[in-house]
Design an enzyme around this catalytic site. Structure first.
Site, PDB file in Angstrom:
ATOM      1  N   TYR A  37      41.946  47.283 -73.394  1.00  0.00           N
ATOM      2  CA  TYR A  37      41.911  46.022 -74.139  1.00  0.00           C
ATOM      3  C   TYR A  37      42.166  44.857 -73.192  1.00  0.00           C
ATOM      4  O   TYR A  37      41.461  43.838 -73.229  1.00  0.00           O
ATOM      5  CB  TYR A  37      42.952  46.051 -75.260  1.00  0.00           C
ATOM      6  CG  TYR A  37      43.066  44.756 -76.025  1.00  0.00           C
ATOM      7  CD1 TYR A  37      42.091  44.372 -76.936  1.00  0.00           C
ATOM      8  CD2 TYR A  37      44.152  43.904 -75.814  1.00  0.00           C
ATOM      9  CE1 TYR A  37      42.186  43.170 -77.630  1.00  0.00           C
ATOM     10  CE2 TYR A  37      44.260  42.707 -76.503  1.00  0.00           C
ATOM     11  CZ  TYR A  37      43.276  42.340 -77.409  1.00  0.00           C
ATOM     12  OH  TYR A  37      43.377  41.146 -78.074  1.00  0.00           O
ATOM     13  N   GLU A  59      45.351  38.720 -86.168  1.00  0.00           N
ATOM     14  CA  GLU A  59      46.535  38.046 -85.628  1.00  0.00           C
ATOM     15  C   GLU A  59      47.511  37.719 -86.756  1.00  0.00           C
ATOM     16  O   GLU A  59      48.723  37.778 -86.573  1.00  0.00           O
ATOM     17  CB  GLU A  59      46.142  36.778 -84.866  1.00  0.00           C
ATOM     18  CG  GLU A  59      45.481  37.018 -83.527  1.00  0.00           C
ATOM     19  CD  GLU A  59      46.395  37.629 -82.481  1.00  0.00           C
ATOM     20  OE1 GLU A  59      47.622  37.721 -82.724  1.00  0.00           O
ATOM     21  OE2 GLU A  59      45.891  38.017 -81.417  1.00  0.00           O
ATOM     22  N   TRP A  67      51.016  43.716 -81.187  1.00  0.00           N
ATOM     23  CA  TRP A  67      49.563  43.755 -81.229  1.00  0.00           C
ATOM     24  C   TRP A  67      49.058  45.185 -81.039  1.00  0.00           C
ATOM     25  O   TRP A  67      48.031  45.571 -81.600  1.00  0.00           O
ATOM     26  CB  TRP A  67      48.949  42.826 -80.181  1.00  0.00           C
ATOM     27  CG  TRP A  67      47.462  42.999 -80.109  1.00  0.00           C
ATOM     28  CD1 TRP A  67      46.730  43.525 -79.096  1.00  0.00           C
ATOM     29  CD2 TRP A  67      46.518  42.712 -81.164  1.00  0.00           C
ATOM     30  NE1 TRP A  67      45.392  43.577 -79.435  1.00  0.00           N
ATOM     31  CE2 TRP A  67      45.240  43.075 -80.691  1.00  0.00           C
ATOM     32  CE3 TRP A  67      46.639  42.173 -82.441  1.00  0.00           C
ATOM     33  CZ2 TRP A  67      44.083  42.927 -81.453  1.00  0.00           C
ATOM     34  CZ3 TRP A  67      45.484  42.016 -83.204  1.00  0.00           C
ATOM     35  CH2 TRP A  67      44.236  42.391 -82.717  1.00  0.00           C
TER      36      TRP A  67
END
Length: 227
Positions: A37, A59, A67
């Site tokens: 990522y 988000e 995250w």
């Protein structure tokens, strides 16, 4: 084993050298999916409306969590929210809310689920006004004078929001969006390439700077890409 920048005279704080010899931002923790990522998604400029909508919604779900938790549930989120096709999500009804509240693959927060449906309707209005979500969001790209001269771990840690993210958050809220506080919005800006917050010394920083250099900023009235 990855070597941290902490106490390593060769690396600035917040950087780590991986087993492949490359220096990266340390926040990926050496986890393979998180490294991928970091290298392939975070900070690369995005003009695809569906990806922009997905990210700002995720988000919002991430608030209060890591995250990484959301990243590992992302495919389940995509399945539950029709691939974040906001025209389809805007048509979700109470049955869809209950379906999602009972979906163990996602974060089952009723308020955030309802917010995503609301935000999909607001996204449709935004496309009608600006031509695309991309045109709207990229109009908030900070100018060079508003960016730090050197992106360091201290700089990032000290500025979880910026004047631009505060302004964008206020404008989104005025337009009826929810779960779009300035910290959430700044994380979105970092991830979607509106800023390059890979630290100085990270192997991805110059690659992303080059990509941003050739990236065609969408203009108001232009249709956004959608995949």
């Amino acid at each position: 084993m990855a070597q941290s920048g902490e106490g390593d005279g060769a690396l600035a704080p917040g950087l780590v050298r991986g087993e492949d010899g490359l220096v990266r931002c340390a926040w990926h923790g050496g986890l393979p999916d998180y490294v991928a990522y970091h290298d392939n998604e975070w900070g690369w400029p995005v003009d695809d409306d569906r990806r922009l909508f997905e990210k700002i919604c995720l988000e919002g779900f991430q608030s209060g969590l890591s995250w990484l938790t959301i990243l590992r549930k992302r495919e389940a989120f995509r399945a539950g929210f029709a691939g974040f096709d906001f025209a389809r999500v805007a048509a979700f009804d109470e049955r869809d809310v209950e379906r999602l509240v009972n979906d163990a693959g996602i974060v089952r927060h009723r308020g955030k689920i309802v917010s995503t449906i609301n935000n999909a309707a607001r996204a449709l209005e935004m496309v009608e006004e600006f031509g695309s979500l991309a045109a709207y969001f990229w109009s908030f790209e900070p100018c060079a004078a508003d960016r730090p001269a050197c992106v360091t771990r201290h700089e990032i840690a000290a500025n979880p929001t910026t004047p631009v993210s505060v302004r964008l958050s206020k404008d989104l809220k005025k337009r009826g969006w929810s779960f779009v506080g300035p910290t959430t919005v700044y994380a979105f800006m970092q991830a979607m390439g509106l800023v390059n917050d890979h630290l100085e010394g990270c192997c991805c920083r110059p690659r992303i700077e080059a990509a941003r250099g050739v990236f065609q900023r969408p203009k108001s009235g232009q249709g956004g890409r959608s995949t």
